[in-house]
Design an enzyme around this catalytic site. Sequence first.
Site, mmCIF file in Angstrom:
data_model
loop_
_atom_site.group_PDB
_atom_site.id
_atom_site.type_symbol
_atom_site.label_atom_id
_atom_site.label_comp_id
_atom_site.label_asym_id
_atom_site.label_seq_id
_atom_site.Cartn_x
_atom_site.Cartn_y
_atom_site.Cartn_z
ATOM 1 N N CYS A 138 0.887 -1.161 0.000
ATOM 2 C CA CYS A 138 0.000 0.000 0.000
ATOM 3 C C CYS A 138 0.921 1.206 0.000
ATOM 4 O O CYS A 138 1.584 1.475 0.991
ATOM 5 C CB CYS A 138 -0.912 0.035 1.226
ATOM 6 S SG CYS A 138 -1.825 1.590 1.328
ATOM 7 N N CYS A 198 -0.558 4.141 2.535
ATOM 8 C CA CYS A 198 -0.561 4.006 3.996
ATOM 9 C C CYS A 198 -0.328 2.544 4.374
ATOM 10 O O CYS A 198 0.808 2.088 4.344
ATOM 11 C CB CYS A 198 -1.862 4.552 4.582
ATOM 12 S SG CYS A 198 -3.347 4.125 3.650
ATOM 13 N N SER A 199 -1.396 1.806 4.688
ATOM 14 C CA SER A 199 -1.195 0.434 5.154
ATOM 15 C C SER A 199 -2.411 -0.432 4.856
ATOM 16 O O SER A 199 -2.707 -1.346 5.616
ATOM 17 C CB SER A 199 -0.897 0.429 6.651
ATOM 18 O OG SER A 199 -1.972 1.046 7.343
ATOM 19 N N CYS A 200 -3.145 -0.155 3.768
ATOM 20 C CA CYS A 200 -4.339 -0.932 3.442
ATOM 21 C C CYS A 200 -3.943 -2.398 3.247
ATOM 22 O O CYS A 200 -2.947 -2.705 2.596
ATOM 23 C CB CYS A 200 -5.008 -0.389 2.188
ATOM 24 S SG CYS A 200 -5.570 1.308 2.417
#
Length: 205
Positions: free
Chosen positions: A110, A113-115
Amino acid sequence: MDDRFEYRNDREAYSAARVRALEALLIKKGIITDKTVDTVLEFFQTKMGPFNGAKIVARAWLDPTFKARLVADTPKAIAELALPAGMAGAEGEHMRAAANEPGVHNLIICTLCSCYPWPVLGLPPYWYKDPTFRSRAAREPRAVLKEFGLDIPQSIEVKVWDSSAQIRWFVVPERPAGTEGLSEAQLEALVTPESMMGVAIAKAA
Ligand code: FE
């Protein structure tokens, strides 16, 4: 290295201390109870995690028609399996599977961000959120994979899938050679979270 990506070496301990302080403050203000965080953690340790992804991958290894359905319509195929309720819920919306095949290796990241598809992979490891990993994996995936111990030959294409709130990717690794006689449960045990992120391959035990 870009200055923006500099961080302290004790960042994990630092983050953990911040989380504890935040939890204590939320409890003090009556917004959550002292059970709330434990309840959420337990949910992701027992109901939603990489053990679900392992079941999905093992089924795909055993049933090519399921694998085809999994790639074509991931949520619909997952709904065929007897998995805990909530597979399409929080952080599990819009999941898509990218299947490795001879000549193609998939990697999920991602960049924003951190999906991450929590119901099939659990909570993302801290390095998945690291700005350096995110940017380098997009720019030079082969070099990054090599640092993970995965040397992908030039003859194999590396595809990088960027997750977002709209699509959350996971990888269906290839079934390792020499696993012909294994049961579904034995196959599940070979499927690691890293292999479903594409930073590793599944290996025979
Ligand atoms: Fe994200």
